[in-house]
Design a protein around this motif. Sequence first.
Motif, mmCIF file in Angstrom:
data_model
loop_
_atom_site.group_PDB
_atom_site.id
_atom_site.type_symbol
_atom_site.label_atom_id
_atom_site.label_comp_id
_atom_site.label_asym_id
_atom_site.label_seq_id
_atom_site.Cartn_x
_atom_site.Cartn_y
_atom_site.Cartn_z
ATOM 1 N N ALA A 47 1.046 -1.202 0.134
ATOM 2 C CA ALA A 47 0.114 -0.132 -0.132
ATOM 3 C C ALA A 47 0.806 1.174 0.017
ATOM 4 C CB ALA A 47 -0.846 0.073 1.345
ATOM 5 N N ARG A 50 2.517 1.718 -3.519
ATOM 6 C CA ARG A 50 1.503 2.245 -4.364
ATOM 7 C C ARG A 50 0.994 3.651 -4.202
ATOM 8 N NH1 ARG A 50 -2.352 -2.735 -6.531
ATOM 9 N NH2 ARG A 50 -0.522 -4.114 -6.620
ATOM 10 N N ARG A 51 1.071 4.146 -2.946
ATOM 11 C CA ARG A 51 0.503 5.317 -2.515
ATOM 12 C C ARG A 51 1.918 6.594 -2.977
ATOM 13 N NH1 ARG A 51 -1.315 7.288 3.449
ATOM 14 N NH2 ARG A 51 -1.641 9.447 3.052
ATOM 15 N N TYR A 52 3.066 6.010 -2.442
ATOM 16 C CA TYR A 52 3.986 6.889 -2.637
ATOM 17 C C TYR A 52 5.039 6.660 -3.738
ATOM 18 C CZ TYR A 52 2.293 8.482 1.914
ATOM 19 O OH TYR A 52 1.474 8.973 2.911
ATOM 20 N N GLU A 149 1.880 1.192 7.857
ATOM 21 C CA GLU A 149 1.063 2.498 7.711
ATOM 22 C C GLU A 149 1.459 3.575 8.804
ATOM 23 O OE1 GLU A 149 -1.826 -0.695 9.607
ATOM 24 O OE2 GLU A 149 -0.139 -0.556 7.903
ATOM 25 N N ALA A 152 3.953 6.062 7.425
ATOM 26 C CA ALA A 152 3.553 6.987 6.384
ATOM 27 C C ALA A 152 3.775 8.514 6.611
ATOM 28 C CB ALA A 152 2.145 6.811 5.998
ATOM 29 N N GLU A 156 6.148 10.814 4.287
ATOM 30 C CA GLU A 156 5.742 12.041 3.621
ATOM 31 C C GLU A 156 6.573 13.348 4.147
ATOM 32 O OE1 GLU A 156 1.554 13.188 3.474
ATOM 33 O OE2 GLU A 156 0.759 11.092 3.683
#
Length: 159
Positions: A47, A50-52, A149, A152, A156
């Motif tokens: 996840a 795919r997100r970052y 998670e 995250a 970021e």
Amino acid sequence: MTAITDLHVKAADGGDVDLSTYAGHVLLIVNTASKCGFTPQYQGLEALHRRYGDRGLAVLAFPCNQFGGQEPGDAAAIANFCSLTYDVTFPVFAKIDVNGTHADPLFARLKQDAPGLLGTKAIKWNFTKFLIDCAGKVVRRYGPTTKPEDVAADIEALL
């Protein structure tokens, strides 16, 4: 001192991978295993990928059989498991040792740059995670119980 991205590792097929390929990326490097209580973290790692991934994160997995024999398979079995069970699309490298006299140089360096609790160097279990900034510097080490998670916000901040 050289950057993490100055090192070389082995691909699942045994070929040489120059980590300079990932220069300028934020890296999340994880020692993994297919038969561990933390194995479902593959889903969270995917996840994050795919997100970052499009923003510059690269998740790099290094299977390890040093903890309870929880990664007994060969490269093909590991790749098949990761793909079929968790739809993993980030790189899964050759199986390595992370502790001891045969520890992979990448993990020797990660442990040196980011010791664990109370300054311990050894990796305690599968799914220990290391966050590397765009300059190839180790920023933080996370224990196996830290869920992907939960990393995250730190990712970021570096992107």
